[in-house]
Write an enzyme that holds these catalytic residues in place. Structure first.
Site, short mmCIF file in Angstrom:
data_model
loop_
_atom_site.label_atom_id
_atom_site.label_comp_id
_atom_site.label_asym_id
_atom_site.label_seq_id
_atom_site.Cartn_x
_atom_site.Cartn_y
_atom_site.Cartn_z
CE LYS A 26 45.02 21.88 30.19
NZ LYS A 26 45.18 20.47 29.75
CD GLU A 83 41.52 18.81 23.03
OE1 GLU A 83 41.94 19.02 21.89
OE2 GLU A 83 42.27 18.80 24.04
CB SER A 135 48.64 22.79 37.42
OG SER A 135 47.45 22.43 38.10
#
Lengths: 253, 394
Positions: free
Chosen positions: B90, B112, B378
């Site tokens: 991220k 968000e 990930s």
């Protein structure tokens, strides 16, 4: 001539009221429409509830959630409206988000609107460019006007484009905000109303968002053709019930 | 040339675009006009690369998983995004967007978050730059993800509870969009996935594209060729997948596989398998596939993994699905959880539950001994420990 265009030509300031279909109770829709007309409002916007109304503040969001919980659907709205033109003569506009219309089928949706006597649509998340390219012909075929929003941040060039595409009124959002009642307007809003008024647009302007009482109605209509009230009316219905419509309208003008 | 990437109008095939209220037009238009230019500037690239190297810890390793490879009789490589600072891919995107926001003169950041990973990655880069940060999080998620809420607060962010609708990720996204409508001038909205109105899906994909860019070099070293036969990633909104697919999108030698969360089963009513259950529609400003009622109301997805329970997918993935460029597979909770344990015990890597979904493909498909499989590992499983503890009674 479309009813919206006729009323825009009348020599007076216009009051348009928004409410969410199916709120506070599922079958209040037609009764509220009749009371609004009897109270002398000039135009009515009927909200088709949506699960994710991102341009709306808490009041209209909650009314949408309640309407959906009550069992409101697109089909039910058209069923409720099937005889509405026997009782209600003012222009009727459906305001809703694009996704439910897509699922219904945009053409079928337009067809049903025409069938029950809807005059126009306001679809906050259908951008003017996409409408112009893809849906204008369809809306025209079914006699529906599509109204667009402008805000204090909309560049002049884009306002000119929106003016060119508009056949009804331009919905002038009073400030950089989601929907919701305010008790007064500041200088920035007065300047913005004046600035847009001075652009001499072809389309008439109706101001919406933040209008709640006689004072804000006066301020909003000083430089425009009229004003739209939504959240304040929803709050009134919530507090006073679905039979109290005329009490609200008489406070405004 | 036929490409699976975005076109100049912001569409991937039929999907994408910018279905936004007029109130957002100036913000989104400013981004659209500037994102390619700014991100191509030499000083932007230099700062981005430097931070990815020194702060995020890139390049992340490509790891040949020998025990897994032996067991499944094929060649399995893991791209170790779980080793990034903050524990997942991220942060590649939030670093890119904070640098962009600075150059646009913005001094307030909103975001968000669902599980809290993107919220933490955003709070981190805001702390790094000394910029005010507000993270919207669903009221229910705040209760379910207390450690990440605490992390964001330690990093100096304000966490605001999204009380509307179902009080989860889609509602926190609605609230962030409403905040942006109310603060159009000084605020930049850092979206965490390849969703939202154009240019977000493309912008986020470009910031995540570093993943496959590194894979090309690393595979060349291992295999003497810069591409795998199969590239595999989990898809919620789809940002880690977009990153590892990016440089292989138009390479017909590479089979693309997307793994979605089946939750309790596709037909159970509690699932997040958007490709199987979704229909074309508009969510958060983008035309894509999304889960909804026949009347067009957006429904609440379910997965045991909080990062996969988004009711839509990014428009790139909707296009990859519809054009059949990618295979879509869905994995139920139980298999994903079991794979969380398998990967831990066979390779010593505790994955995020999202990531574990991708590996479960190995039990669904047979691969050839010489096939090169590239998995995006990930995220790491620290954030999911409580779920693992409950599930396995650890």
């Amino acid at each position: 001539m479309n009813r919206i265009q006729s009323v825009l030509e009348q020599d007076k300031k216009l009051l348009s009221i928004y409410f969410t279909a199916g709120f506070p109770n599922l079958n209040d829709t037609v009764s509220i429409l009749k009371q609004l007309e009897a109270s002398g409002v000039d135009m009515i916007e009927l909200g088709l509830p949506f699960s994710d109304p991102l341009a709306d503040g808490p009041t209209i969001q909650e009314s949408s959630t309640q309407a959906l919980r009550n069992g409101m659907t697109t089909d039910k709205l058209f069923d409720q409206l099937k005889d509405v033109r026997k009782h209600v003569n003012v222009p009727l506009i459906v305001m809703g988000y694009f996704n439910p219309m897509m699922q219904y089928g945009v053409e079928r949706f337009c067809q049903r609107c025409q069938g029950v006597g809807i005059d126009g649509l306001i679809i906050p998340d259908l951008p003017v460019d996409v409408y112009h390219e893809k849906y204008k012909a369809l809306f025209q075929q079914y006699g529906l006007l599509n109204m667009f929003l402008i805000t204090p941040q909309t560049p002049d060039e884009r306002i000119r484009f929106i003016d060119e595409v508009s056949e009804g009124f331009i919905y002038m959002v009073s400030s950089a905000a989601t929907t919701g009642a305010q008790s007064s307007f500041g200088d920035a809003q007065a300047d913005y109303f004046k600035r847009i008024g001075a652009m001499n647009l072809n389309a008439k302007l109706l101001v919406g968002f933040g209008i709640s009482n006689a004072e804000t109605y006066e301020a909003a209509t000083a430089h425009s053709k009229g004003a739209i009230i939504g959240s304040a009316f929803i709050k009134h219905l919530e507090a006073n019930g679905a039979d109290s419509v005329s009490d609200f309208v008489t406070q405004i003008r | 040339m036929n490409t699976y990437n975005v076109n100049e109008k912001g569409y991937y095939g039929d999907f994408g675009g910018a279905y936004i209220p007029e109130m957002l037009y100036p913000n989104v238009e400013e981004l659209r006009q500037s994102y390619l230019e700014i991100t191509a500037q030499a000083d932007f690239k230099a700062e981005f690369d430097q931070l990815l190297k020194d702060y995020v810890g890139r390049p992340t390793p490509l790891y040949f998983a020998s025990r897994l490879s032996e067991k499944y009789n094929t060649k399995i490589y893991l791209k170790r995004e779980d080793l990034c600072h903050t524990g997942a891919h991220k942060i590649n995107n939030t670093i890119g967007q904070i640098l962009l926001a600075k150059r646009l003169g913005k001094n307030r950041i909103i975001a968000e978050t669902g599980a809290g990973q993107h919220g933490v990655a955003t709070a981190t880069v805001c702390a790094l730059m000394g910029i005010e940060c507000i993270v919207y999080m669903g009221e229910l998620d705040i209760k379910r993800q207390a450690p990440n809420v605490a992390r964001m607060k330690m990093l100096g962010a304000e966490v605001r509870s999204a009380q509307s609708g179902s009080k989860t990720l889609k509602d926190s996204t609605n609230e962030a969009i409403r905040d942006w409508i109310n603060n159009p001038v000084d605020t930049h909205y850092i979206i965490g996935s390849v969703v939202g109105p154009h240019p977000y899906p493309d912008m986020v994909a470009r910031f995540q594209a570093i993943i496959s860019e590194e894979c090309k070099t690393q595979l060349q070293e291992f295999e003497g060729r810069d591409y795998p036969d199969h590239v595999i990633a989990c898809v919620g909104g789809g940002s880690n997948a977009a990153g590892i697919y990016y440089h292989y999108l138009d390479d017909p030698r590479v089979n693309i596989i997307a793994v979605e969360a089946a939750g309790k089963g596709i037909d159970s009513g509690e699932s997040a398998a958007t490709s199987a259950l979704g229909k074309e529609g508009v969510i958060h400003g983008s035309k894509t596939l999304l889960m909804q009622t026949p009347d067009g109301q957006i429904t609440e997805p379910y997965s045991i993994s909080a990062g996969l329970d988004y009711p839509g997918v990014g428009p790139m993935h909707a296009h990859l699905y519809r054009s059949q460029r990618a295979e879509f597979v869905s994995i139920p909770d139980q298999e994903a959880m079991d794979w969380g344990l398998s990967l831990s015990q066979m390779e010593g890597i505790i994955p995020a539950i999202e990531t574990a979904h991708a590996f479960a493909l190995l039990d669904e498909r047979k691969f050839e001994p010489n096939d090169v499989l590239l998995f995006n590992c990930s995220g790491r499983g620290d954030k999911d420990l409580e779920t693992y503890i409950d599930y396995f009674k650890l």
